[in-house]
Design an enzyme around this catalytic site. Structure first.
Site, short mmCIF file in Angstrom:
data_model
loop_
_atom_site.label_atom_id
_atom_site.label_comp_id
_atom_site.label_asym_id
_atom_site.label_seq_id
_atom_site.Cartn_x
_atom_site.Cartn_y
_atom_site.Cartn_z
N THR A 255 0.78 -1.20 0.10
CA THR A 255 -0.44 -0.14 -0.64
C THR A 255 0.97 0.98 0.06
OG1 THR A 255 0.02 -0.12 2.39
CG2 THR A 255 -2.01 -0.85 1.58
N GLU B 215 -5.58 -3.69 -0.99
CA GLU B 215 -6.48 -4.32 -0.94
C GLU B 215 -7.14 -5.32 -1.44
OE1 GLU B 215 -5.39 -1.91 0.59
OE2 GLU B 215 -4.64 -1.95 2.49
N LYS C 181 -15.10 17.39 10.70
CA LYS C 181 -15.93 17.11 12.01
C LYS C 181 -15.98 18.48 12.54
CE LYS C 181 -17.28 14.17 15.79
NZ LYS C 181 -16.29 13.73 16.72
N TRP D 67 -19.98 15.79 10.55
CA TRP D 67 -19.44 15.17 10.02
C TRP D 67 -20.08 16.34 8.21
CZ3 TRP D 67 -15.72 12.61 11.69
CH2 TRP D 67 -15.88 12.59 12.90
#
Ligand code: ADP
Length: 550
Positions: free
Chosen positions: A191, A337, A448, A453
């Protein structure tokens, strides 16, 4: 009762064999450093790939040994894709856009034994060679210049250096594939560490074959032998979305851009070798369409070209721009992944006739529907499974035969895997009643504000629909009263101007007023990660000391 079916291991070798017997006259085209094109038939490709496998076996490669590649997108890299696993090895693609120290760290962590490297990337290799000693360095004479070979000295820790072409020319021609299990490893990718230390994902014959079959499906990429595929996504990043394997499986003509990835180079290449399918991240396509539209008549968009785009949110404005020129963009979602294709746009027949054009564009700006065999669920902060109603957002978790169940040589981390074995993606998403996925943000990029959010992705997409805006990235900046507030970094198109208030007014109809960015900063360029995505970490660092007015 037992099934009567044969238990035959899924194998990349079978895809290679079939390609050689059915498509010997298909072609693989590579753009060389001097911009000329080199063409190989699939028959030649097959012979060379097996010669590579034979050579690696002769050089003592053992089952499971890692062979790293440090290469651009071209035929020899594709030979590694099938040739290294054919010899029982594991191809480990090194990302040439990472910092040299990081590449060295990754090669060392993976314990790579051999390296296949483009001659034009040797200067990069030299910057990290002290961090990891390969036993053997095989140089691809990509530029055509002679390779300086040497015998090597294991006692002095000096690797042998070979010429890739000379090695292949010595191969005997006869090669027997070593026996393998379908769960044996074929490739590994790290990654890119955008949000943490790089971690190795190891793909198997089984996961790669299943991924290739899934990707090629008519309702997904609809890859066929009639396609001309232009993989702009690097082969060193999530295996160019696995498409090289699938393209060989179906015998498509493959056009590799080599090191020439600038918009102008890609448009030039599209005139000589018009693709029917091109793959790229949104930032590449943003640059390409802007250049194309700035020079009317200079280039032609290949007729009927379609494109799979993903790796980051795809702005609706980008999908509309390409559509005006006859190119259909299909957005996909995935991760290193997840092999990586886990969802892709698909025009569900039940919706045909019920949506107008604008509603379709809005749907195309979602991340598509899950591909077969990939299960998805959303889990909120309290561990509750969210409803699939399009608004209930939670962390996206995935599971399936093309999803990694762990990382190479890293203890299992509960932040990455749930107790019941699902991969925690770190993305915050919603799924609607039709099964379409909407990626709201990465957990780390959400803003936030006062307990609510705000999605940075939604703000960016709205800003990028403004005619003067080339690119926009929105980040959270600490705020004494609201915890965090959004700050937008905007790059204007050349010769265009805009004021912060004008941009705020432009996007205002789509947001609640408290969601609008408090500050809009005009900057020269948005920093990019090694995989061409907006690098918000760098922007957050740049604005870490930002003071909000009282
Ligand atoms: P990195 O971004 O760290 O280099 P990957 O290439 O594996 O690592 O990227 C995976 C991530 O890219 C996903 O977790 C997600 O945040 C983002 N991503 C991929 N496709 C999309 C998409 N269509 N929309 C929004 N984000 C996406």
């Amino acid at each position: 009762m037992k099934s009567t079916m044969m238990s035959v291991a899924l194998s990349l070798n079978d895809l290679l064999e079939r390609a050689a017997s059915l498509f010997p006259q298909s072609w693989i085209v590579s753009r060389l450093p001097d911009k000329s094109l080199r063409t190989h038939s699939y028959a030649e490709y097959y012979r060379r790939t097996r010669a590579l496998a034979w050579t690696l076996a002769r050089l003592g490669l053992r089952k499971g040994d890692r062979v790293a590649t440090l290469c651009w997108n071209h035929h020899a890299h594709l030979e590694c894709y099938f040739g290294i696993p054919a010899a029982g090895g594991v191809m480990h693609t090194l990302n040439l856009r990472l910092a040299p120290d990081e590449i060295g760290w990754i090669a060392h962590h993976a314990d790579d034994r051999f390296l296949v490297v483009d001659d034009i990337l040797l200067p990069l290799y030299r910057q990290f060679e002290s961090l990891h000693r390969f036993e053997r360095v095989i140089v691809v004479p990509f530029s055509g210049a002679p390779v300086a070979t040497r015998a090597g000295d294991p006692h002095a820790g000096e690797p042998a250096v070979d010429d890739y072409e000379a090695l292949l020319a010595q191969a005997s021609g006869h090669f027997d594939y070593p026996a393998h299990d379908e769960n044996d490893p074929v490739a590994m990718c790290y990654t890119s560490g955008t949000t943490g230390k790089p971690k190795g994902v190891v793909y198997s014959h089984r996961s790669t074959v299943i991924h290739s079959l899934i990707a090629a499906m008519p309702d997904l990429i609809a890859l066929s032998g009639r396609d001309v595929v232009l993989p702009v996504t690097p082969m060193f990043h999530a295996n160019s979305w696995g498409i090289p394997y699938a393209a060989v499986m179906v015998g498509a003509r493959i056009v590799f851009p080599g090191p020439h990835l600038q918009p102008q180079d890609l448009l030039d290449l599209m005139q000589i070798e018009p693709p029917t399918l091109a793959l790229g991240v949104p930032t590449i396509w943003l640059g390409l369409i802007q250049l194309f539209e700035a020079h009317p008549g200079k280039w032609k968009m290949p007729a009927g070209m379609r494109s799979m785009v993903g790796g980051a949110a795809v702005p609706e404005a980008l999908i509309r721009s390409f559509d005006r020129h006859g190119v259909r963009l299909a957005q996909g979602w995935g991760m290193t992944e997840t092999s990586p294709l886990a969802s892709l746009f698909y025009e569900k027949p039940e919706l045909a006739g019920t949506l107008d054009q604008d509603q379709w564009f809005a749907r195309k700006a979602l991340a598509g529907v899950p591909v077969p065999l990939v299960q998805m669920r959303l889990i909120d902060e309290s561990g509750r499974q969210c409803a699939h109603d399009g608004t209930d957002v939670g962390e996206l978790q995935v599971r399936g035969p093309t999803i990694t169940g762990g990382y190479y040589a890293v203890p299992r981390d509960p932040e990455k895997f749930s107790d019941d074995g699902w991969l925690r993606t770190g993305d915050v998403a919603a799924i609607d009643a039709h099964g379409y996925l909407r990626i709201a943000d990465r957990t780390k990029d959400l803003i936030k504000s006062g307990g609510e959010w705000i999605s940075s992705v939604d703000l960016e997409n709205a800003l990028m629909a403004h005619p003067s805006v080339a690119e926009a990235a929105v980040i959270a900046v600490a705020h004494p009263k609201w915890t965090e507030r959004p700050l937008a970094c905007v790059v204007l198109k050349p010769g265009m101007s805009a004021e912060p208030d004008e941009l705020r007014a432009f996007i205002a109809p789509r947001f609640a007023s408290w969601q609008l960015p408090d500050a809009i900063e005009f900057i020269e360029a948005i920093p990019r990660t090694a995989t061409g995505k907006f690098w918000k970490l760098k922007l957050r660092e740049r604005y870490a000391r930002w003071e909000w007015p009282d």
